[in-house]
Design a protein around this motif. Sequence first.
Motif, PDB file in Angstrom:
ATOM      1  N   THR A 245       0.864  -1.170   0.000  1.00 19.73           N
ATOM      2  CA  THR A 245       0.000   0.000   0.000  1.00 19.73           C
ATOM      3  C   THR A 245       0.901   1.220   0.000  1.00 19.73           C
ATOM      4  N   VAL A 246       0.632   2.151  -0.911  1.00 20.39           N
ATOM      5  CA  VAL A 246       1.386   3.410  -0.949  1.00 20.39           C
ATOM      6  C   VAL A 246       0.404   4.540  -0.655  1.00 20.39           C
ATOM      7  N   THR A 247       0.832   5.434   0.224  1.00 23.33           N
ATOM      8  CA  THR A 247       0.026   6.584   0.606  1.00 23.33           C
ATOM      9  C   THR A 247       0.775   7.848   0.200  1.00 23.33           C
ATOM     10  N   ALA A 248       0.152   8.663  -0.652  1.00 22.50           N
ATOM     11  CA  ALA A 248       0.733   9.936  -1.075  1.00 22.50           C
ATOM     12  C   ALA A 248       0.245  11.027  -0.131  1.00 22.50           C
ATOM     13  N   ARG A 249       1.166  11.874   0.288  1.00 17.07           N
ATOM     14  CA  ARG A 249       0.838  12.951   1.237  1.00 17.07           C
ATOM     15  C   ARG A 249       1.402  14.287   0.769  1.00 17.07           C
ATOM     16  N   LYS A 250       0.733  15.316   1.223  1.00 22.41           N
ATOM     17  CA  LYS A 250       1.268  16.677   1.130  1.00 22.41           C
ATOM     18  C   LYS A 250       1.304  17.160   2.558  1.00 22.41           C
ATOM     19  N   GLY A 251       2.518  17.203   3.136  1.00 24.41           N
ATOM     20  CA  GLY A 251       2.634  17.474   4.567  1.00 24.41           C
ATOM     21  C   GLY A 251       1.956  16.338   5.314  1.00 24.41           C
ATOM     22  N   GLY A 252       1.030  16.639   6.210  1.00 29.87           N
ATOM     23  CA  GLY A 252       0.308  15.614   6.950  1.00 29.87           C
ATOM     24  C   GLY A 252      -0.980  15.171   6.297  1.00 29.87           C
ATOM     25  N   LYS A 253      -1.340  15.783   5.176  1.00 26.95           N
ATOM     26  CA  LYS A 253      -2.617  15.488   4.506  1.00 26.95           C
ATOM     27  C   LYS A 253      -2.474  14.320   3.526  1.00 26.95           C
ATOM     28  N   VAL A 254      -3.363  13.328   3.649  1.00 25.07           N
ATOM     29  CA  VAL A 254      -3.376  12.199   2.712  1.00 25.07           C
ATOM     30  C   VAL A 254      -4.044  12.652   1.422  1.00 25.07           C
ATOM     31  N   LEU A 255      -3.314  12.526   0.303  1.00 25.48           N
ATOM     32  CA  LEU A 255      -3.857  12.889  -1.004  1.00 25.48           C
ATOM     33  C   LEU A 255      -4.453  11.696  -1.739  1.00 25.48           C
ATOM     34  N   ALA A 256      -3.838  10.522  -1.575  1.00 26.18           N
ATOM     35  CA  ALA A 256      -4.322   9.328  -2.278  1.00 26.18           C
ATOM     36  C   ALA A 256      -3.654   8.085  -1.705  1.00 26.18           C
ATOM     37  N   ARG A 257      -4.305   6.928  -1.930  1.00 24.60           N
ATOM     38  CA  ARG A 257      -3.734   5.617  -1.590  1.00 24.60           C
ATOM     39  C   ARG A 257      -3.921   4.697  -2.791  1.00 24.60           C
ATOM     40  N   ALA A 258      -2.962   3.796  -2.952  1.00 19.34           N
ATOM     41  CA  ALA A 258      -3.056   2.787  -4.017  1.00 19.34           C
ATOM     42  C   ALA A 258      -2.461   1.489  -3.477  1.00 19.34           C
ATOM     43  N   THR A 259      -2.894   0.374  -4.031  1.00 25.89           N
ATOM     44  CA  THR A 259      -2.370  -0.929  -3.626  1.00 25.89           C
ATOM     45  C   THR A 259      -1.960  -1.732  -4.858  1.00 25.89           C
ATOM     46  N   ALA A 260      -1.062  -2.653  -4.653  1.00 27.03           N
ATOM     47  CA  ALA A 260      -0.650  -3.607  -5.689  1.00 27.03           C
ATOM     48  C   ALA A 260      -0.406  -4.943  -4.996  1.00 27.03           C
TER      49      ALA A 260
END
Length: 108
Positions: free
Chosen positions: A87-102
Amino acid sequence: MKFSSWGNIPSCTTGSPNKVGNPAFVLRGLPEGTTSVQFRLKDLDVPSYNHGGSKRIAMSGDGTVPAGSFTYKSPCPPSGVHTYEWTVTARKGGKVLARATAQRRYPE
């Protein structure tokens, strides 16, 4: 976001995972403004086992996370084939922008 590369996973089927460096990851479609990403590996057949992953990794503009940027416990099922999920979680500072899984079955 999508993973375009898993890299090589070390061979292990003893049930005693190795602590290894991550494979190189190439991420596509990172949301605008992404400043860091976080990775976690989970064995979907034994979800209580913590394989670990990264804390936060600063991102370059091209979405590449080099091999060896963090360590984790490698896939290593004690018997048979298990399904593993990054699972990868993209953030801007402490804010979650998106998650994806493979997902990937191991060993194949």
